[in-house]
Design a protein around this motif. Structure first.
Motif, mmCIF file in Angstrom:
data_model
loop_
_atom_site.group_PDB
_atom_site.id
_atom_site.type_symbol
_atom_site.label_atom_id
_atom_site.label_comp_id
_atom_site.label_asym_id
_atom_site.label_seq_id
_atom_site.Cartn_x
_atom_site.Cartn_y
_atom_site.Cartn_z
ATOM 1 N N GLU A 156 0.823 -1.211 0.000
ATOM 2 C CA GLU A 156 0.000 0.000 0.000
ATOM 3 C C GLU A 156 0.856 1.259 0.000
ATOM 4 O OE1 GLU A 156 -1.021 -1.926 3.125
ATOM 5 O OE2 GLU A 156 -2.454 -3.177 2.062
ATOM 6 N N MET A 157 1.934 1.252 0.792
ATOM 7 C CA MET A 157 2.811 2.427 0.839
ATOM 8 C C MET A 157 3.555 2.602 -0.477
ATOM 9 S SD MET A 157 4.517 2.483 4.585
ATOM 10 C CE MET A 157 3.626 3.092 5.991
ATOM 11 N N ALA A 158 4.008 1.513 -1.052
ATOM 12 C CA ALA A 158 4.695 1.591 -2.336
ATOM 13 C C ALA A 158 3.762 2.156 -3.403
ATOM 14 C CB ALA A 158 5.213 0.214 -2.745
ATOM 15 N N ALA A 159 2.496 1.745 -3.369
ATOM 16 C CA ALA A 159 1.523 2.257 -4.340
ATOM 17 C C ALA A 159 1.303 3.753 -4.144
ATOM 18 C CB ALA A 159 0.207 1.495 -4.206
ATOM 19 N N ILE A 160 1.286 4.201 -2.913
ATOM 20 C CA ILE A 160 1.118 5.637 -2.641
ATOM 21 C C ILE A 160 2.298 6.415 -3.195
ATOM 22 C CG2 ILE A 160 1.086 7.373 -0.796
ATOM 23 C CD1 ILE A 160 -0.538 5.282 0.860
ATOM 24 N N VAL A 161 3.515 5.915 -2.949
ATOM 25 C CA VAL A 161 4.715 6.592 -3.456
ATOM 26 C C VAL A 161 4.647 6.685 -4.975
ATOM 27 C CG1 VAL A 161 7.218 6.385 -3.726
ATOM 28 C CG2 VAL A 161 6.164 5.956 -1.488
ATOM 29 N N LYS A 162 4.331 5.574 -5.610
ATOM 30 C CA LYS A 162 4.272 5.563 -7.078
ATOM 31 C C LYS A 162 3.167 6.481 -7.601
ATOM 32 C CE LYS A 162 6.314 1.003 -7.710
ATOM 33 N NZ LYS A 162 7.509 1.463 -8.382
ATOM 34 N N SER A 163 2.027 6.510 -6.926
ATOM 35 C CA SER A 163 0.924 7.360 -7.398
ATOM 36 C C SER A 163 1.268 8.842 -7.277
ATOM 37 C CB SER A 163 -0.371 7.039 -6.649
ATOM 38 O OG SER A 163 -0.329 7.511 -5.323
ATOM 39 N N LYS A 164 2.042 9.212 -6.261
ATOM 40 C CA LYS A 164 2.468 10.607 -6.115
ATOM 41 C C LYS A 164 3.343 11.025 -7.302
ATOM 42 C CE LYS A 164 0.816 11.667 -1.979
ATOM 43 N NZ LYS A 164 -0.133 12.755 -1.791
ATOM 44 N N VAL A 165 4.201 10.115 -7.730
ATOM 45 C CA VAL A 165 5.074 10.406 -8.879
ATOM 46 C C VAL A 165 4.241 10.431 -10.159
ATOM 47 C CG1 VAL A 165 7.042 9.601 -10.238
ATOM 48 C CG2 VAL A 165 7.105 9.458 -7.733
ATOM 49 N N GLU A 166 3.374 9.439 -10.331
ATOM 50 C CA GLU A 166 2.552 9.373 -11.541
ATOM 51 C C GLU A 166 1.637 10.580 -11.673
ATOM 52 O OE1 GLU A 166 0.629 5.594 -11.193
ATOM 53 O OE2 GLU A 166 2.497 4.488 -11.549
ATOM 54 N N ALA A 167 1.177 11.125 -10.532
ATOM 55 C CA ALA A 167 0.299 12.299 -10.559
ATOM 56 C C ALA A 167 1.079 13.588 -10.810
ATOM 57 C CB ALA A 167 -0.463 12.398 -9.239
ATOM 58 N N GLY A 168 2.398 13.501 -10.805
ATOM 59 C CA GLY A 168 3.216 14.675 -11.049
ATOM 60 C C GLY A 168 3.490 15.518 -9.815
ATOM 61 N N GLU A 169 3.102 15.015 -8.641
ATOM 62 C CA GLU A 169 3.357 15.758 -7.408
ATOM 63 C C GLU A 169 4.850 15.761 -7.069
ATOM 64 O OE1 GLU A 169 0.631 14.891 -4.107
ATOM 65 O OE2 GLU A 169 -0.586 13.791 -5.587
ATOM 66 N N TYR A 170 5.537 14.723 -7.471
ATOM 67 C CA TYR A 170 6.978 14.577 -7.250
ATOM 68 C C TYR A 170 7.599 14.038 -8.530
ATOM 69 C CZ TYR A 170 5.824 14.941 -2.276
ATOM 70 O OH TYR A 170 5.370 15.371 -1.063
ATOM 71 N N ALA A 171 8.871 14.342 -8.715
ATOM 72 C CA ALA A 171 9.572 13.866 -9.918
ATOM 73 C C ALA A 171 10.046 12.424 -9.761
ATOM 74 C CB ALA A 171 10.746 14.783 -10.238
ATOM 75 N N THR A 172 10.383 12.032 -8.532
ATOM 76 C CA THR A 172 10.921 10.684 -8.310
ATOM 77 C C THR A 172 10.389 10.110 -7.001
ATOM 78 O OG1 THR A 172 12.838 11.426 -7.031
ATOM 79 C CG2 THR A 172 13.106 11.336 -9.442
ATOM 80 N N GLU A 173 10.520 8.801 -6.870
ATOM 81 C CA GLU A 173 10.153 8.144 -5.620
ATOM 82 C C GLU A 173 11.019 8.646 -4.472
ATOM 83 O OE1 GLU A 173 10.669 6.460 -8.488
ATOM 84 O OE2 GLU A 173 8.793 5.363 -8.872
ATOM 85 N N SER A 174 12.273 8.933 -4.751
ATOM 86 C CA SER A 174 13.180 9.432 -3.717
ATOM 87 C C SER A 174 12.684 10.754 -3.139
ATOM 88 C CB SER A 174 14.593 9.622 -4.275
ATOM 89 O OG SER A 174 15.164 8.372 -4.578
#
Length: 91
Positions: free
Chosen positions: A14-32
């Protein structure tokens, strides 16, 4: 000299999906960047708790030690919480 260090972490799905969704939504450039922002938020929370303990809890404890008549009974606390809950749920 490097100013970063690479780490390998494992997250629940679930946490990994949240991290990835933040990047996919353009809120962040990378998972890092997501993880760094989360750590900054954690540090800010820790600072806020430390400040609260130092600025409010410590002095209140010291004042209570100096004058125990300032103490509030458990029944008084329960009554106040019941009253506050009643006001909050009626609004």
């Amino acid at each position: 000299m490097r100013t970063t260090q690479q780490l390998s972490i494992t997250l629940p799905n679930e946490m990994a999906a949240i991290v990835k969704s933040k990047v996919e939504a353009g809120e962040y450039a990378t998972e890092s960047e997501v993880i760094r922002d989360g750590i900054r938020a954690l540090l800010a929370r820790d600072r806020a708790v430390d400040n609260w303990l130092h600025d409010q809890v410590g002095p209140a404890y010291d004042a209570l030690k100096a004058d125990s008549s300032r103490a509030v009974s458990l029944d008084q606390v329960k009554a106040r919480l019941r009253a506050e809950h009643k006001v909050a749920t009626e609004a």
